[in-house]
Design a protein around this motif. Sequence first.
Motif, short mmCIF file in Angstrom:
data_model
loop_
_atom_site.label_atom_id
_atom_site.label_comp_id
_atom_site.label_asym_id
_atom_site.label_seq_id
_atom_site.Cartn_x
_atom_site.Cartn_y
_atom_site.Cartn_z
N ARG A 13 1.36 9.43 -1.69
CA ARG A 13 1.90 10.57 -2.41
C ARG A 13 3.39 10.75 -2.08
N VAL A 73 5.28 4.20 -9.45
CA VAL A 73 4.33 4.61 -10.49
C VAL A 73 2.91 4.70 -9.93
N GLU A 74 2.65 3.98 -8.83
CA GLU A 74 1.30 3.99 -8.24
C GLU A 74 1.06 5.20 -7.34
N TRP A 83 0.81 -1.22 0.00
CA TRP A 83 0.00 0.00 0.00
C TRP A 83 0.84 1.27 0.00
N ARG A 94 -7.88 5.06 -0.52
CA ARG A 94 -6.68 5.80 -0.86
C ARG A 94 -5.80 6.00 0.38
N HIS A 98 3.27 2.09 -1.76
CA HIS A 98 3.57 2.56 -3.12
C HIS A 98 2.53 3.57 -3.59
N HIS A 99 1.32 3.52 -3.03
CA HIS A 99 0.24 4.41 -3.46
C HIS A 99 0.23 5.73 -2.70
N GLY A 151 -0.09 8.18 -5.39
CA GLY A 151 -1.28 9.03 -5.47
C GLY A 151 -2.50 8.34 -6.05
N SER A 152 -2.38 7.09 -6.47
CA SER A 152 -3.50 6.40 -7.10
C SER A 152 -4.31 5.63 -6.07
N ALA A 153 -5.52 5.19 -6.47
CA ALA A 153 -6.38 4.42 -5.58
C ALA A 153 -5.76 3.06 -5.30
N LEU A 154 -6.09 2.52 -4.12
CA LEU A 154 -5.58 1.21 -3.74
C LEU A 154 -6.38 0.10 -4.41
#
Length: 472
Positions: A40, A45-46, A35, A187, A37-38, A48-51
């Motif tokens: 900010r 590459v993940e 998690w 997120r 990696h998501h 800021g993106s949704a989990l």
Amino acid sequence: MSRNVFLFDIAHDRARAGGGRDGALSFADGDLPVWEHHARGSGAVEAGSALPEELTAEIAQRRAAVPVEPGLKPWRAGHVYTGSADRAHLAYLHGYFDARAAKASPADRRKIIAFRAFQAREGSTAAINTYDNQIVTWGTGWGGLGWLGKVMERATANDAVREALGAAGVRYRGGNVYDVVDLDAGRVVTGRKEALEILRRSVPLLHLLIDLARNPATRDAVTEAQLRTFMDGSGNLCGADAIATQALFNLIAHLKHWAPGYVIGCLEWAVPQLGPGSPSEERDRRLAALVARYFYGKARKHRWIPDFRQFRLYFQHMKDDGLDCLDEPFLQAAGPPADDPFAATMGAPPPEAPSPPKDRRVTRAPLAAQPDLESVASGRGALRRGARGPGVKALQEALLALGERAPGGADGAFGPGLEAAVKRFQAERGLAADGVVGAVTLAALDAALSASAATRATGAETSNRREEEEHR
């Protein structure tokens, strides 16, 4: 599921999450998707993106497995748990502090004993409070907008603590900044207040904080983190060698824990008022009265006047610890007078700061009324490594009041330890972290002291109202 089983399972995930320094989980290349990696700024590459659903489901499962503490109760807009009924944990704490005190220097022993006494007065190391404007307060009074970050920095240096938080979707980045998984939004929320708000709303995460403080696998790390933060902050009393009794030391440390800006410098002012003499119990009684005068003398220069009932409660604690000053006239009054409350019975009033020039930009104690700092605030110079004097000492006192580590205390010398503390403060506030105190950094310090006083005022008023309702 038992507490030990919960933490044992987390250990199996260590290879996935990786271990980083300073309480951080690594973002190493080649890790399986996690998690973090998501979050900010992760660099992945993940970021800021949704989990993915499988990650949120895994975190939800981890949170559901945390042992439940029935003593955590709803209170107003949040929850509260004092830990006062957990005799087993209190017995552990007393044993831990007694063992630490037995091996400590005389100066550190006083601090450890004072923190031991705090467990029945501020809440145990497992205490929780989420009903006031500190958002989340964990342990013995460590508020989310104040010194909680210092405790987290130390606690998350321990692998088991860091991994337990990480498995439940919490990561301490440093500088009072957190990553917290919001299961409702799917997120990672990164920041200070916004991340703490997610933590406040998650009852399982509050149970996790309680468990970390009590679980045999992590409790030593959490206890030591809170103790060291106390020893570097509220328990770090300049001039403490003039105190004879543990009771007076406990009182002043408690007042500093409550309102640091109103206590810093109290002994340096009070001891000369007594004249020559060696530390003694009788001299401590007179010192206590002078400290009280100083405390409200400082308070009258600012907007927040600390609650007098709570103030007297601390003197009752001092009596319980063996030093009785409750017959002093200032403690018999209904409240602190608007003018100098103790001048009639205690002699000369606390020192008054000189009338500030209209263009002075520094307003908060202990920074105010320092000629060196007034020059800095006006853009006429800066303080940097190698500087010495009252202005540097005031700078050290301000950083200590804000929970920063300042090796050597307030000695008036701008050394490498103070430079590092200034850099940390600057970095936490998005300033150029050069370790030099110019007008911008000084203004940020002044504003931080103002914010700290305001949050403590609101928190104290809320605590007093809660105590009144509990005793009705």
